[in-house]
Design an enzyme around this catalytic site. Structure first.
Site, mmCIF file in Angstrom:
data_model
loop_
_atom_site.group_PDB
_atom_site.id
_atom_site.type_symbol
_atom_site.label_atom_id
_atom_site.label_comp_id
_atom_site.label_asym_id
_atom_site.label_seq_id
_atom_site.Cartn_x
_atom_site.Cartn_y
_atom_site.Cartn_z
ATOM 1 N N ASP A 145 -39.664 -6.926 -41.593
ATOM 2 C CA ASP A 145 -39.914 -5.788 -40.679
ATOM 3 C C ASP A 145 -39.391 -4.365 -41.071
ATOM 4 O OD1 ASP A 145 -40.904 -4.936 -37.940
ATOM 5 O OD2 ASP A 145 -38.750 -4.350 -37.953
ATOM 6 N N GLU A 173 -46.180 -5.915 -41.958
ATOM 7 C CA GLU A 173 -46.992 -5.430 -40.978
ATOM 8 C C GLU A 173 -47.856 -4.527 -41.670
ATOM 9 O OE1 GLU A 173 -46.284 -4.508 -36.340
ATOM 10 O OE2 GLU A 173 -44.671 -4.239 -37.678
ATOM 11 N N CYS A 180 -37.690 -17.857 -21.868
ATOM 12 C CA CYS A 180 -36.976 -18.935 -22.661
ATOM 13 C C CYS A 180 -35.356 -18.652 -22.619
ATOM 14 C CB CYS A 180 -37.436 -19.450 -23.925
ATOM 15 S SG CYS A 180 -37.188 -18.000 -25.180
ATOM 16 N N ASP A 236 -35.270 -6.132 -34.380
ATOM 17 C CA ASP A 236 -35.766 -6.090 -35.657
ATOM 18 C C ASP A 236 -35.951 -7.355 -36.080
ATOM 19 O OD1 ASP A 236 -36.186 -3.523 -35.477
ATOM 20 O OD2 ASP A 236 -34.536 -2.976 -36.680
HETATM 21 ZN ZN ZN Z 1 -38.841 -16.788 -25.427
#
Ligand code: ZN
Length: 396
Positions: free
Chosen positions: A185, A269, A344, A351
């Site tokens: 990243d 990216e 979750c 990052d």
């Molecule tokens: Zn999650």
């Protein structure tokens, strides 16, 4: 694959004078050819029977008149004017193909360079041969084996460099030690975060030298135009800019060499660097980090090791997606460094989470590449046969 190695030169005073002269001849020839091109183009528009301008015709035209009109051109290698006009032809080709803007006149102090063809140029250890000048010392030996294509001698700040382009088709390095996948990243506050959790702070070159840069620019603006003081301040500023650029490039090389040596597949990216540079707040930080340069280095270094770079679509929300369950946040402010997934409950570093998502995208792209259909938002960016240069010359 074409690769260029840029090496600092150590010319003595006589040699430095020659280099400046050859660069001056190249600039003159380029500018002469450009204005001639414009004149001939207008004439051709008015009278179609007249030939349209071309670099070949312009080179012949210059050869025919230079002995008479520009005898000082003969003092330096004939490559200097010839290659400059060939480069003008390429600049027009790029313009006609909508790859570049209309060619502009070269300026003294900005475009100080000339190119020598391989039949005129030789390298022997830590020295290189420049026609009509002789051997010039280089700071280091040429690193790449292969056929030399051409060499460009240029001046940046007060220092001369030679950029030697080598056809390194044979060049290859041992494959990455780990055949794994990593996501990178690219950041603003840190240069890069790997999906392993490692962070590369990056060379804070510009930041640490920024005060000095600011002070120098201010002192330059106070100097009287045309004065010797202003000249000196200008040179000092140029040297500082060159030093910052060198540090920046060095940091990027260290990162890309390390990562390509360790991992086979690298997901990054496909940032819209141009769009981001339009945003003034981010502009300096991003320009400092040199995203484009990073991507370029990764591409050719993975190609050497038989690896690949997977470009993930810039619209893929790598920061906003939970790398554990795939939950996607509606909104994530730029300043938010970490967040907890409401689905979750996993706590994410912004990052690292983005890097893990990029790694996952890269992995799924390999899987779909094997399985056939792959409608994912990824673009493979493997060993493509574009000429890559290790050190960019010219525009910056
Ligand atoms: Zn999650």
């Amino acid at each position: 694959m074409l690769i260029a190695h840029r090496i600092a030169l150590d010319p003595n005073n006589v040699q430095a004078t020659y280099l400046a002269r050859a660069a001056g001849v190249a600039r003159f020839a380029y500018n002469w050819a450009l204005s001639e091109w414009q004149r001939q183009y207008v004439a051709h528009q008015a009278e179609p029977a007249l030939p349209a301008p071309s670099q070949l015709a312009l080179r012949r035209q210059l050869n025919a008149i230079k002995r008479e009109r520009f005898p000082w051109m003969l003092d330096v290698t004939k490559n200097a004017p010839q290659m400059a006009i060939i480069q003008l032809g390429k600049a027009f080709n790029n313009f006609f193909a909508h790859r570049a803007r209309y060619p502009r006149f070269r300026r003294k102090g900005v475009d100080d360079r000339f190119t020598v063809t391989n039949d005129q140029f030789r390298v022997d250890g830590k020295r290189c041969y420049i026609p009509r000048l002789g051997w010039v010392r280089m700071r280091e030996a040429l690193r790449f084996a292969g056929r030399i294509v051409s060499a460009t001698v240029s001046r940046r700040a007060d220092r001369w460099h030679v950029s030697i382009t080598v056809d390194a088709t044979e060049a290859s390095l041992p494959p990455a030690e780990n055949q794994g996948v990593v996501g990178i990243d690219l950041g603003v506050s840190v240069l890069a975060t790997l999906s392993t959790g490692e962070q590369w702070p990056g060379p804070k070159a510009l930041r640490s030298l920024l005060d000095r840069l600011r002070r120098l620019s201010r002192s330059l603006s106070r100097k009287v135009k045309g004065s010797r003081n202003r000249d000196r301040a200008k040179r000092r500023l140029a040297r500082l800019h060159a030093r910052i650029a060198n540090m920046r490039r060095d940091g990027l090389h260290k990162l890309t060499t390390c990562v390509t040596g360790r991992f086979h597949t690298i997901g990054i990216e496909d940032l819209n660097v141009k769009g981001m540079l339009g945003n003034r707040c981010l502009a300096r930080a991003i320009a400092d980090m040199g995203f484009h340069e990073l991507r370029r280095q990764l591409s050719y270094k993975t190609a050497w090791r038989g690896g690949q770079v997977v470009m993930v679509d810039r619209w893929y929300p790598s920061s906003k997606t939970c790398s554990c369950c795939g939950y996607r946040l509606e909104e994530l402010a730029l300043g938010t460094r970490s967040w907890t997934c409401p689905e979750c409950g996993v706590h994410h570093d912004r990052d690292v989470n983005a890097a893990v998502n990029l790694k996952n995208m890269a992995m799924s792209s390999i899987a779909t590449a094997c399985g056939g259909k792959g409608p994912g938002p990824v673009r493979e960016h493997g060993a493509k046969p574009v000429p890559v240069k290790q050190e960019p010359s010219g525009k910056r």
